[in-house]
Design a protein around this motif. Structure first.
Motif, PDB file in Angstrom:
ATOM      1  N   GLY A 154       0.806  -1.208   0.000  1.00  0.00           N
ATOM      2  CA  GLY A 154       0.000   0.000   0.000  1.00  0.00           C
ATOM      3  C   GLY A 154       0.841   1.260   0.000  1.00  0.00           C
ATOM      4  N   GLY A 155       1.954   1.229   0.723  1.00  0.00           N
ATOM      5  CA  GLY A 155       2.822   2.406   0.824  1.00  0.00           C
ATOM      6  C   GLY A 155       3.468   2.779  -0.499  1.00  0.00           C
ATOM      7  N   SER A 157       2.449   2.092  -3.373  1.00  0.00           N
ATOM      8  CA  SER A 157       1.441   2.449  -4.381  1.00  0.00           C
ATOM      9  C   SER A 157       1.182   3.953  -4.422  1.00  0.00           C
ATOM     10  N   LEU A 158       1.620   4.680  -3.395  1.00  0.00           N
ATOM     11  CA  LEU A 158       1.434   6.126  -3.343  1.00  0.00           C
ATOM     12  C   LEU A 158       2.499   6.876  -4.138  1.00  0.00           C
ATOM     13  N   LYS A 163       2.829   4.052  -9.346  1.00  0.00           N
ATOM     14  CA  LYS A 163       1.460   4.107  -9.873  1.00  0.00           C
ATOM     15  C   LYS A 163       1.445   3.766 -11.366  1.00  0.00           C
ATOM     16  N   ARG A 273      -3.671  -1.010 -11.795  1.00  0.00           N
ATOM     17  CA  ARG A 273      -4.520   0.161 -12.031  1.00  0.00           C
ATOM     18  C   ARG A 273      -5.022   0.113 -13.475  1.00  0.00           C
TER      19      ARG A 273
END
Length: 308
Positions: A154-155, A157-158, A163, A273
């Motif tokens: 999750g980290g 992905s920022l 991305k 994504r």
């Protein structure tokens, strides 16, 4: 959905697809052109019988995926930096690149083991005085490992660059899902396909987390150093067992297999994504360099007609 045998991964501004021993990397360069490199990758080891044995094949596949993954990432980075437009390198430069890649792979594996294996084990030791049950400690260690893994995924992905990698990851999955569903590989069809796939490396890593909990629960030794050593020694076995499930998941639509695959598919909503059309074009170019999707779809249609 029919199994095609093709697999891949996202790289920087591109997609790598692999079919058998052949692989291709398609990258969108700074001039917005698609650059493709195709080659053969025989993998490690020559003993085909051993490499095809259950569990063992998973160990070989895991190591080979890491090696090829870093190799293709290095290539995509060189395309983006325009260090070598013609793809020609002198022998000394090639040897240097191979050495750097080897060091990078080794360092990455060691770091991953330290973060996802040793760290959760070390934290769980802090609870030994309060928790006497080895089973509970093993579950606690597994929960910590899973939490660290999810926070890591999750980290990163920022990060803007990640991305985009996740968008190319989505393009990779969409291309494979498109052809495995029997549809022509066009931008429109790929865009409508799912970005989630049961054979994804994300799902594999999540299965590794769960399988490790089961294995580590049966380690019953008093020495803390020996417990850690046994955990490290079991990593190849855990990878091999996890690979067998991912392999089964790619070929089966059994409700139980689909149920166990659900957590991995849910996690892919983070690691993939929705791609842009130009990213889909890169994915299609990578597929077409290693896989005859038209013959594959014809085979699917012919089989469907025979069953009627």
């Amino acid at each position: 959905m029919r199994y095609s045998g093709i697999g891949g991964q996202a790289v920087m501004e591109g997609v790598m697809m692999k079919n058998g021993n052949k692989y291709a990397v398609a990258v969108r360069n700074p001039d917005k052109e698609i650059v493709i490199e195709s080659s053969e990758y025989g993998g490690i080891g020559k003993n085909k019988k051993l490499k095809n044995m259950p569990v063992f094949r998973g160990v070989f596949n895991f190591i080979e995926s890491l090696s090829l993954g870093f190799k293709t990432l290095t290539y995509s980075a060189s395309v983006l930096e325009e260090e070598d437009k013609e793809g020609k390198k002198d022998p000394k430069s090639k040897k240097k690149d191979d050495l750097v890649m080897g060091i990078t792979v080794t360092a990455s594996v060691v770091l991953a083991i330290a973060i996802f294996m040793a760290l959760p084990y070390g934290i769980s030791l802090l609870f030994r005085k309060a928790v006497s049950s080895q089973w509970v400690l093993a579950l606690l260690e597994g929960a910590l490992r899973l939490l660290i893994f999810l926070c890591y995924v999750g980290g990163i992905s920022l990060m803007p660059d990640i991305k985009r990698v996740y968008m190319y990851h989505g393009a990779e999955h969409k291309c494979i899902n498109c052809i495995e569903s029997g549809r022509e590989l066009t931008v429109e069809n790929v865009r409508e396909s799912s970005r989630l796939h049961k054979r994804c490396g994300t799902s594999f890593l999540l299965i590794v987390m769960f399988v490790s909990i089961l294995f580590f629960m049966f380690i019953r030794v008093d020495s803390g150093i020996l417990r850690l050593a046994l955990r490290l020694l079991l990593i190849p076995v855990i990878a091999g067992v996890s690979y067998e499930f991912i392999r089964l998941a790619g070929r089966s639509d059994h409700f139980l297999v689909n149920l166990i695959s659900k957590p991995g598919l849910m996690l892919q909503k983070i690691t993939t994504r929705e791609p842009e059309d130009d990213m889909i074009e890169v994915g299609i170019a990578s597929v077409e360099a290693v896989f005859d999707w038209k013959a594959y779809i014809k085979e699917i249609n012919d089989s469907a007609l025979e069953r009627r």
